[in-house]
Scaffold this motif. Structure first.
Motif, PDB file in Angstrom:
ATOM      1  N   GLU A 140      -5.079  20.502  -2.419  1.00  0.00           N
ATOM      2  CA  GLU A 140      -3.638  20.316  -2.587  1.00  0.00           C
ATOM      3  C   GLU A 140      -3.159  19.081  -1.841  1.00  0.00           C
ATOM      4  N   LYS A 141      -3.686  18.852  -0.642  1.00  0.00           N
ATOM      5  CA  LYS A 141      -3.311  17.667   0.130  1.00  0.00           C
ATOM      6  C   LYS A 141      -3.753  16.393  -0.589  1.00  0.00           C
ATOM      7  N   GLN A 142      -4.964  16.409  -1.125  1.00  0.00           N
ATOM      8  CA  GLN A 142      -5.458  15.239  -1.853  1.00  0.00           C
ATOM      9  C   GLN A 142      -4.611  14.965  -3.089  1.00  0.00           C
TER      10      GLN A 142
ATOM     11  N   LYS B   3      -0.466  11.718  -5.795  1.00  0.00           N
ATOM     12  CA  LYS B   3       0.848  11.585  -6.436  1.00  0.00           C
ATOM     13  C   LYS B   3       1.713  10.574  -5.688  1.00  0.00           C
ATOM     14  N   LYS B   4       1.650  10.596  -4.363  1.00  0.00           N
ATOM     15  CA  LYS B   4       2.438   9.648  -3.572  1.00  0.00           C
ATOM     16  C   LYS B   4       1.966   8.219  -3.837  1.00  0.00           C
ATOM     17  N   GLN B   5       0.644   8.015  -3.875  1.00  0.00           N
ATOM     18  CA  GLN B   5       0.103   6.678  -4.161  1.00  0.00           C
ATOM     19  C   GLN B   5       0.544   6.208  -5.541  1.00  0.00           C
ATOM     20  N   LEU B   6       0.499   7.116  -6.511  1.00  0.00           N
ATOM     21  CA  LEU B   6       0.925   6.766  -7.859  1.00  0.00           C
ATOM     22  C   LEU B   6       2.407   6.389  -7.874  1.00  0.00           C
ATOM     23  N   ALA B   7       3.220   7.127  -7.123  1.00  0.00           N
ATOM     24  CA  ALA B   7       4.654   6.834  -7.044  1.00  0.00           C
ATOM     25  C   ALA B   7       4.904   5.474  -6.409  1.00  0.00           C
TER      26      ALA B   7
ATOM     27  N   LYS C 189       7.927  16.977   0.444  1.00  0.00           N
ATOM     28  CA  LYS C 189       7.342  16.247   1.568  1.00  0.00           C
ATOM     29  C   LYS C 189       6.877  14.860   1.129  1.00  0.00           C
ATOM     30  N   SER C 190       6.226  14.782  -0.021  1.00  0.00           N
ATOM     31  CA  SER C 190       5.787  13.483  -0.527  1.00  0.00           C
ATOM     32  C   SER C 190       6.976  12.593  -0.857  1.00  0.00           C
TER      33      SER C 190
ATOM     34  N   LEU D 298       7.647   8.979   0.771  1.00  0.00           N
ATOM     35  CA  LEU D 298       7.886   7.812  -0.085  1.00  0.00           C
ATOM     36  C   LEU D 298       9.189   7.119   0.305  1.00  0.00           C
ATOM     37  N   ALA D 299      10.240   7.915   0.521  1.00  0.00           N
ATOM     38  CA  ALA D 299      11.533   7.343   0.928  1.00  0.00           C
ATOM     39  C   ALA D 299      11.414   6.611   2.257  1.00  0.00           C
TER      40      ALA D 299
END
Length: 135
Positions: free
Chosen positions: A2-4, A9-13, A45-46, A50-51
């Motif tokens: 789940e963490k990965q 997803k954060k990297q993609l964003a 959290k992600s 990101l923000a």
């Protein structure tokens, strides 16, 4: 795992790790720079991470991000250091929260968050924050 997945997803964003610049360009709204973006299926959290990353990178901008995660809307407004004291994040996030059917929302003057049950209105929530800056 789940963490990965959350990290991916954060990297993609952020624009991924491919050949692109990964930069989200601000636009001028009223007298400030503005970054407004929505993300489907990005956990709160992600979205905060990101923000925070964008806030550090764009110190002269207002950043408004929203996500639809598990059927609920999350909204974050971050204010760059150069705009400290000129723009209030809790006031802006409350506009977005009202749009998604939530109440309240808050945080620090430079970083605020909230949410609501109407995840289908996250685009309208970002638009309400943007429109308030145009006046």
């Amino acid at each position: 795992l789940e963490k990965q997945l959350a990290d991916a997803k954060k990297q993609l964003a952020l624009g991924g790790s491919g050949g692109g610049s990964g930069d989200i360009a601000p636009e001028t709204v009223g007298s400030v720079q503005f970054i407004g973006k929505t993300y489907p299926d990005l956990d709160p959290k992600s979205l905060r991470d990101l923000a925070s990353s964008l806030q550090q990178k764009h110190q002269d901008a207002v950043i408004a991000l929203a996500s639809d995660f598990e059927g609920k809307a999350s909204i974050i407004v971050a204010i760059g250091k150069a705009l400290s004291g000129k723009v209030d994040a809790p006031n802006l996030v409350k506009l977005g929260v009202e749009t998604v059917g939530g109440k309240g929302g808050g945080g620090k003057p430079d970083f605020a968050q909230g949410g609501g049950p109407d995840a289908g209105s996250i685009d309208a929530a970002i638009a309400s924050v943007k429109n308030s800056l145009a006046t």
